[in-house]
Design a protein around this motif. Sequence first.
Motif, mmCIF file in Angstrom:
data_model
loop_
_atom_site.group_PDB
_atom_site.id
_atom_site.type_symbol
_atom_site.label_atom_id
_atom_site.label_comp_id
_atom_site.label_asym_id
_atom_site.label_seq_id
_atom_site.Cartn_x
_atom_site.Cartn_y
_atom_site.Cartn_z
ATOM 1 N N ALA A 54 0.838 -1.205 0.000
ATOM 2 C CA ALA A 54 0.000 0.000 0.000
ATOM 3 C C ALA A 54 0.877 1.261 0.000
ATOM 4 O O ALA A 54 0.595 2.225 -0.719
ATOM 5 C CB ALA A 54 -0.940 -0.014 1.198
ATOM 6 N N ARG A 55 1.946 1.259 0.786
ATOM 7 C CA ARG A 55 2.858 2.405 0.847
ATOM 8 C C ARG A 55 3.541 2.631 -0.503
ATOM 9 O O ARG A 55 3.612 3.762 -1.002
ATOM 10 C CB ARG A 55 3.912 2.185 1.934
ATOM 11 N N GLU A 56 4.030 1.542 -1.116
ATOM 12 C CA GLU A 56 4.725 1.669 -2.400
ATOM 13 C C GLU A 56 3.796 2.184 -3.497
ATOM 14 O O GLU A 56 4.209 2.987 -4.336
ATOM 15 C CB GLU A 56 5.354 0.327 -2.804
ATOM 16 N N SER A 61 2.839 5.946 -7.426
ATOM 17 C CA SER A 61 1.785 6.350 -8.371
ATOM 18 C C SER A 61 0.864 7.439 -7.851
ATOM 19 O O SER A 61 0.075 7.987 -8.616
ATOM 20 C CB SER A 61 0.929 5.135 -8.743
ATOM 21 N N GLY A 62 0.911 7.715 -6.544
ATOM 22 C CA GLY A 62 -0.013 8.683 -5.971
ATOM 23 C C GLY A 62 -1.376 8.103 -5.634
ATOM 24 O O GLY A 62 -2.204 8.770 -5.012
ATOM 25 N N GLU A 106 9.349 9.860 -9.245
ATOM 26 C CA GLU A 106 10.765 9.820 -9.609
ATOM 27 C C GLU A 106 11.179 8.423 -10.061
ATOM 28 O O GLU A 106 12.104 8.274 -10.855
ATOM 29 C CB GLU A 106 11.639 10.227 -8.423
ATOM 30 N N GLU A 107 10.478 7.398 -9.563
ATOM 31 C CA GLU A 107 10.889 6.020 -9.807
ATOM 32 C C GLU A 107 10.126 5.324 -10.931
ATOM 33 O O GLU A 107 10.667 4.472 -11.621
ATOM 34 C CB GLU A 107 10.721 5.213 -8.513
ATOM 35 N N ILE A 108 8.851 5.676 -11.100
ATOM 36 C CA ILE A 108 7.962 4.933 -12.006
ATOM 37 C C ILE A 108 7.140 5.882 -12.875
ATOM 38 O O ILE A 108 6.649 6.897 -12.388
ATOM 39 C CB ILE A 108 6.976 4.059 -11.185
ATOM 40 N N ALA A 109 6.973 5.491 -14.151
ATOM 41 C CA ALA A 109 6.029 6.168 -15.046
ATOM 42 C C ALA A 109 4.852 5.199 -15.228
ATOM 43 O O ALA A 109 4.921 4.276 -16.042
ATOM 44 C CB ALA A 109 6.681 6.493 -16.383
ATOM 45 N N PRO A 110 3.774 5.343 -14.423
ATOM 46 C CA PRO A 110 2.689 4.366 -14.458
ATOM 47 C C PRO A 110 1.797 4.507 -15.690
ATOM 48 O O PRO A 110 1.654 5.601 -16.247
ATOM 49 C CB PRO A 110 1.896 4.670 -13.184
ATOM 50 N N ARG A 111 1.211 3.373 -16.071
ATOM 51 C CA ARG A 111 0.298 3.350 -17.216
ATOM 52 C C ARG A 111 -0.631 2.148 -17.050
ATOM 53 O O ARG A 111 -0.219 1.094 -16.567
ATOM 54 C CB ARG A 111 1.103 3.229 -18.505
#
Length: 167
Positions: A54-56, A61-62, A106-111
Amino acid sequence: MTLTPMCLCFLTRPAPDGGREVLLGRKKTGFGTGKIVGLGGHVEPNETAVQAAAREIAEESGLIVAVGDLREAASITFRFPLKPVWDMQVDVFVGDRFTGDASESEEIAPRWYPTDELPAQGMWDDNQYWLPQVLEGQRLRAEFVFADDCETVAKTQIVPAPKTQPE
């Protein structure tokens, strides 16, 4: 060498075409840079794997997901004989209740991707062996041993996971 405790979380939602979509992301930094991955990361001390998931999700991703809305889906051991420092034990969770809109970190570009059209060519090799089943609701235990290239799966073992008792 001990296994590093990790977590992965796959959020799903209805797709406009009536199917399902899963949130994945292109890794921008760290282990697996450039690959399309599930969101997740290290389980911190004094944190359960589901709390870490849940934290990650929030950090990467917000999106906000409640621990109680995540289901255990798999327990996977990854071994890299040439790089044992990469060996990890990963608890995998799936959820379909969350709030917010996915945004880049900063770590992930979600899609969002259709669950029946996963971007396998851009993912770790192991995903083809287990991720479709998990997204269909199966519970698994698995172990993957990577070849000397640390990219290709050399050995797999996948078994159904026993049903857990509700708490």
